[in-house]
Design a protein around this motif. Structure first.
Motif: not given
Length: 182
Positions: A37-46
């Motif tokens: 889930q964290v990795l999914n969010y990091t794709d949206m935030i730089n």
């Protein structure tokens, strides 16, 4: 502002830390229970900070740290044993039980480091690709040949046109090349 993602296997633990941070003026982008889930969010935030426990249903904290994009730092909240075993110098550790002031001061320091790195990256000149350098050189050659300019004068001319038109140096050079081929 630095984005904060919290990840703990128990949702209640993550929500408790989120509430604590919100009371101290921090914005939390997400509370997760799995590393994926964290990795999914990091794709949206730089860029940002991941506040993490040490073990999740799908991975351990070192796997998560190695999977994070380069703009993310990790703050590990774990037992003294896990913190002493953590050999990664890029992971900041705080031992449990958690002292609120330790968390807030450490997070403040990490946010300041994030902002400093971000400002430094913005002030560094952008590196041109070989293709961009070729286009720029070709446009300068055209101006030097047709308008009898020196290389420096041709470069300044392209720079000025770029600033006047609000386009990048490469786009302006490409326009010079296109116009001369008409």
């Amino acid at each position: 502002m630095t984005s904060i993602i919290i990840v703990f296997p128990k949702a209640e633990d993550g929500k408790s830390i989120r509430n604590l941070l919100v009371r101290h003026g921090y914005e939390v982008a997400a509370v997760c229970t799995r590393g994926s889930q964290v990795l999914n969010y990091t794709d949206m935030i730089n860029r940002g900070i991941v506040i993490s426990g040490y073990k999740f249903p799908d991975m351990y904290y070192p796997e998560l740290k190695n999977s994070l994009p380069s703009g993310f730092d990790m703050l590990l909240l774990a037992s003294p044993r896990v913190c002493t075993e953590c050999g990664d110098a890029e992971i900041i550790c705080i031992t449990m039980p958690l002292k609120v002031q330790d968390l807030i001061s450490t997070l403040e320091m990490m946010c300041m480091n994030q902002e400093r790195r971000h400002k430094k990256l913005r002030t560094e000149p952008k590196q041109r690709t070989d293709e961009e350098k070729r286009i720029l050189w070709e446009a300068k050659e055209i101006l030097m040949e047709r308008n009898h300019m020196t290389e420096e004068e041709a470069h300044r001319y392209i720079q000025k046109c770029s600033m006047d038109s609000g386009t990048s140096l490469t786009e302006t050079a490409q326009m010079v090349i296109t116009i001369t081929k008409l």
